[in-house]
Design a protein around this motif. Structure first.
Motif, mmCIF file in Angstrom:
data_model
loop_
_atom_site.group_PDB
_atom_site.id
_atom_site.type_symbol
_atom_site.label_atom_id
_atom_site.label_comp_id
_atom_site.label_asym_id
_atom_site.label_seq_id
_atom_site.Cartn_x
_atom_site.Cartn_y
_atom_site.Cartn_z
ATOM 1 N N MET A 189 0.933 -0.992 0.084
ATOM 2 C CA MET A 189 -0.510 -0.606 0.314
ATOM 3 C C MET A 189 0.946 1.186 -0.240
ATOM 4 O O MET A 189 1.636 1.067 0.958
ATOM 5 C CB MET A 189 -0.996 -0.360 1.240
ATOM 6 N N TYR A 190 0.771 2.435 -0.402
ATOM 7 C CA TYR A 190 1.357 3.616 -0.685
ATOM 8 C C TYR A 190 0.137 4.460 -1.027
ATOM 9 O O TYR A 190 -1.424 4.435 -0.937
ATOM 10 C CB TYR A 190 1.986 3.675 -2.015
ATOM 11 N N TRP A 191 0.605 5.750 0.193
ATOM 12 C CA TRP A 191 0.136 6.730 0.280
ATOM 13 C C TRP A 191 1.109 8.662 -0.219
ATOM 14 O O TRP A 191 1.604 8.648 -0.077
ATOM 15 C CB TRP A 191 -0.625 7.447 1.852
ATOM 16 N N LEU A 192 0.631 9.887 -1.336
ATOM 17 C CA LEU A 192 1.173 10.067 -1.423
ATOM 18 C C LEU A 192 0.703 11.218 -0.982
ATOM 19 O O LEU A 192 -0.181 11.449 -1.845
ATOM 20 C CB LEU A 192 2.142 10.379 -2.989
ATOM 21 N N HIS A 193 1.248 12.426 -0.316
ATOM 22 C CA HIS A 193 0.633 13.922 -0.213
ATOM 23 C C HIS A 193 1.659 14.697 -0.657
ATOM 24 O O HIS A 193 2.978 14.656 -0.513
ATOM 25 C CB HIS A 193 0.597 13.672 1.295
ATOM 26 N N LYS A 194 1.122 16.137 -1.706
ATOM 27 C CA LYS A 194 2.125 17.286 -2.545
ATOM 28 C C LYS A 194 1.441 18.629 -1.602
ATOM 29 O O LYS A 194 0.812 18.667 -0.702
ATOM 30 C CB LYS A 194 1.350 17.454 -3.492
ATOM 31 N N PHE A 195 2.476 18.840 -0.372
ATOM 32 C CA PHE A 195 2.703 19.819 0.479
ATOM 33 C C PHE A 195 2.533 20.951 -0.681
ATOM 34 O O PHE A 195 1.444 22.023 -0.667
ATOM 35 C CB PHE A 195 3.688 19.912 1.181
ATOM 36 N N LEU A 227 5.827 13.919 0.428
ATOM 37 C CA LEU A 227 5.492 13.251 1.757
ATOM 38 C C LEU A 227 4.397 11.681 0.529
ATOM 39 O O LEU A 227 4.190 11.667 0.501
ATOM 40 C CB LEU A 227 5.139 13.395 2.570
ATOM 41 N N ARG A 228 5.697 10.370 0.800
ATOM 42 C CA ARG A 228 5.183 9.144 0.336
ATOM 43 C C ARG A 228 5.507 8.297 1.458
ATOM 44 O O ARG A 228 6.471 8.097 1.876
ATOM 45 C CB ARG A 228 6.130 8.831 -0.522
ATOM 46 N N LEU A 229 4.321 7.502 2.202
ATOM 47 C CA LEU A 229 4.646 6.499 3.326
ATOM 48 C C LEU A 229 4.237 5.302 1.401
ATOM 49 O O LEU A 229 2.911 5.228 1.466
ATOM 50 C CB LEU A 229 3.839 6.903 3.678
ATOM 51 N N SER A 230 4.346 3.859 2.601
ATOM 52 C CA SER A 230 4.070 2.873 2.398
ATOM 53 C C SER A 230 4.781 1.291 2.578
ATOM 54 O O SER A 230 5.654 2.141 3.715
ATOM 55 C CB SER A 230 4.493 2.334 0.376
#
Length: 721
Positions: free
Chosen positions: A664-670, A676-679
């Motif tokens: 699984m991954y989640w990408l948030h662009k400030f 920021l990318r979490l996986s």
């Protein structure tokens, strides 16, 4: 060398023919003879290689490659339809149709990757696209019984780019740090790009091993437990620069290089406890390994436009590889030292490739091309072994030298014909010759020559009044034995047994040949929506399998050609954007695929007499989401692989457990330039079980190896400067 000089003369002759053909075409044009120009494709926005190319091809673009924030391309490939990745923990085997071990061809920029190169060295940021070709084409090597995966390094430079990525990962048995710097720009007719990446992995890999033995009556005669621990680190740094010049006459000149250096250090210990039965030579062993690999490759590519719409594309490539390995092996029994050995190995390899392709549009919708592919590589190995005299044993000290050379030449001719607006046909011929030679300490010089002539045919029919289409491919492909399989030098195992034998090459191995049939049906709707069903069959002759021999009291494994084999399978794939079903839906893309494979080796009694390590079933399921403002994206991917039992010979069999992998991954662009990318990788943390069995009239021996699973967590920051 005389044979390769002959090959180079043929190469020059082919180039001369191409130039003469172009001159004739230009002269015909001057005389007023019409030469119809074939429009191969429409605008770039409308062209879809998977849908429109006659030769079947799946294209994975850079957006898909970078989506999960992977640190190497092997992690990207395992999520693709029909692709499975086996191994891990330092070794990777990439497979199509469930077949690895040389059946799947891995190319780098359209050429076979040189010895010493591993896809684990490639950063996804350095890759422009991945091409998956299930059926062979004449332009690429036909050493592709299962298919071809072509990894194309970054080429296009549209805008200036400066980007930094930093990633940290942590799991129960490892920690990782990874950094990538990307730089690209253009100045008039000159453009450049480079990707610099570095990675460090600290690991502690545990494996629980158990040996079970039985006598001829089926009574238990052996029970042995062992703990295997590998503690160490891997470090690599690589650089992939590319320089492009657009010349005044419309020609292009491109220099592309790849440099990589790797360091590997591990302490591997095995502690053995024999509950009952005969003890092993050593109940405790330890290996301290320090290894270094340096790899360099550079290509110079010139594309020249010719009169009449023709094009000449030539490339000269140079590569070099240096690999050193220093190992100290110790062994003891009941605390009494019995082995103290140091082994130093140094391997050097260098070579070059010369490739070219001449393309010319002809009348009546034909697009003809011809080309050549030549290569020469030379390898020199040194192995030094020194032992300390222990327990009254005479030390076995030795120095071994080994030299090998591999020469390859291929010539091809292919034609793509747009017979009607709905029917296109591809026909190709490829001749490929291979010569390998080796000589060294302890064995007589060995030289092998082989050649394969491969006729190829593919057809695409777009069904009238629909968006459906059918594909057909008939191919002749082959699998050449690796150089290490041809060298008759023996590699010794510390504790020799039927399940841990010595290894020795066989200089008499011949290539495996395969006749293939591929069929597929594709249904398109909306922009990227797809449903497809495909099937394949391969008939393989001179099949290469492993056999086990008992020589002078030691078990030895080697490869032999033994009869024929059959492989077949079906694959279903779906790509469905939710907007294709509901206009008001979120930007959610769904994807799924299932591959079922069967095979049979005639020389091995059934059941389960499958091809070497073929995976019978694999499936993928995933989704990807992107917010309307593109500042948020997320996704998940589930991969299922079923191993099961495989019969290697009448006496040998193996088993691998089911493998389930959830990511699984989640990408948030400030901001548009900061993200920021979490996986999470291996979220299910499943254990992995392998089993090897030897059984004959005297009894049986079974070894189980269990590798505990562990989830991996990653966090990364991305800056565009």
């Amino acid at each position: 060398m005389p044979r390769f000089h002959t090959a180079m003369k043929l190469t020059l002759a082919a180039a001369a023919v191409a130039a003469a053909w172009s001159a004739c075409a230009a002269e015909a044009s001057k005389e007023g003879k019409d030469i119809q120009k074939v429009e191969v494709r429409a605008s770039g926005a409308e062209y879809d290689a998977r849908r429109d190319d006659t030769a079947s091809k799946i294209i994975v673009n850079s957006e898909e490659i970078l989506r999960y924030g992977d640190s190497n391309i092997a992690d990207v490939l395992k999520r693709l339809p029909g692709v499975t990745v086996a191994g891990g923990r330092g070794s990777t085997d990439i497979r199509l149709r469930g077949l690895g071990n040389g059946y799947t061809q891995i190319l780098l920029n359209g050429e076979r990757a040189p010895a010493g190169f591993s896809v684990d060295q490639l950063s996804p940021d350095a890759i422009e696209r991945v091409e998956i070709m299930r059926a062979a084409s004449a332009e690429f090597s036909t050493q592709a019984i299962a298919g071809t995966i072509n990894i194309v390094l970054r080429k296009a430079v549209r805008t200036a780019q400066r980007e930094i990525k930093a990633l940290a990962g942590k799991g129960k048995d490892f920690s990782q740090g990874n950094g990538v710097y990307t730089l690209s720009d253009r100045d008039g007719n000159f453009s450049y790009s480079t990707v610099l990446s570095a990675n460090r992995l600290n690991f502690h890999w545990l494996k629980l091993i158990q040996d079970h033995g039985g006598d001829a009556q089926g009574r238990a005669s052996l029970l042995r437990d062992a703990d295997s621990n590998e503690v160490g680190r891997m470090e690599y740094i690589n650089l992939a620069p590319r320089l492009n010049w657009n010349l005044a006459n419309g020609d292009t000149l491109t220099s592309q290089s790849f440099l990589a250096t790797n360091r590997y250090r591990v302490v591997a210990t095995v502690d053995i406890a024999t509950v009952f039965g005969p003890p092993q030579d050593f109940d405790g062993t330890a290996n301290l390994v320090r290894a270094r690999n340096d790899f360099y490759r550079t290509d110079l590519n010139w594309v020249h436009k010719l009169a009449g719409g023709g094009k000449l594309d030539t490339k000269l490539g140079l590569n070099a590889n240096r690999n050193s390995n220093a190992t100290r092996q110790t062994g003891a029994s009941h605390g009494v030292p019995g082995l103290d050995r140091r082994v130093d190995i140094l391997s050097r390899e260098h070579g070059y490739t010369v490739t070219g392709k001449y393309a010319m549009p002809l009348a009546d919708g034909h697009a003809l091309s011809m080309g050549w592919d030549g290569a020469d590589s030379r390898r020199a190995d040194f192995r030094g072994q020194r032992e300390v005299a222990l327990a009254g044993k005479r030390p076995a000290n030795m120095d071994e030298d080994f030299d090998a050379d591999v020469r390859r030449l291929a010539l091809f001719l292919q034609d793509e014909w747009a017979a009607t607006p709905r029917l296109s046909v591809y026909a190709g011929l490829r001749w490929e010759g291979l010569e390998t030679g080796s000589e060294g300490t302890g064995f007589a010089p060995v030289r092998n020559r082989s050649s394969v002539f491969s006729p190829l045919f593919q057809a695409l029919w777009k069904i009238p009044d629909t968006k459906d289409q059918l594909r057909l491919a008939l191919t002749r492909t082959y699998k050449a034995p690796a150089t290490t399989q041809l060298i008759p030098r023996r590699f010794l195992a510390n504790n020799n047994s039927q399940t841990t034998p010595d290894f020795r090459g066989n200089p008499g191995l011949k290539p495996e040949l395969a006749l293939g049939l591929d069929l597929s049906y594709e249904h398109y709707w909306a922009d990227t929506a797809l449903l497809s069903a495909s099937g394949f069959a391969r008939r393989i002759t001179d099949y290469t399998r492993q056999t086990l021999l008992l020589e002078n009291g030691r078990w030895v494994q080697t490869s032999i050609n033994d009869g024929s084999a059959v492989a077949r399978g079906v694959e279903l794939e779906a790509k469905v954007p939710l907007k294709a079903l509901m206009r008001t839906a979120q930007a959610l893309d769904l994807r799924a695929s299932v591959s079922r494979n069967w095979s049979r080796v005639d020389a091995v009694p059934g059941p389960y007499n499958r091809l070497n390590q073929q995976l019978p079933l694999s499936a993928t399921l995933g989704f990807d989401y992107k917010s309307a403002d593109t500042m948020e994206s997320a996704g998940a991917s589930f991969v299922f692989k079923r191993g099961g039992v495989m019969r290697i010979s009448a006496a040998q069999s193996s088993f691998v457990t089911v493998k389930r992998d959830l990511e699984m991954y989640w990408l948030h662009k400030f901001t548009p330039k900061h993200a920021l990318r979490l996986s999470v990788v291996s979220a299910l943390a499943e254990d992995y079980l392998e089993e090897n069995t030897y059984s004959d009239a005297a009894g049986s021996l079974r070894r189980n190896s269990l590798a505990p699973g562990a989830a991996q967590f990653r966090a990364g920051l991305e800056w565009k400067l």
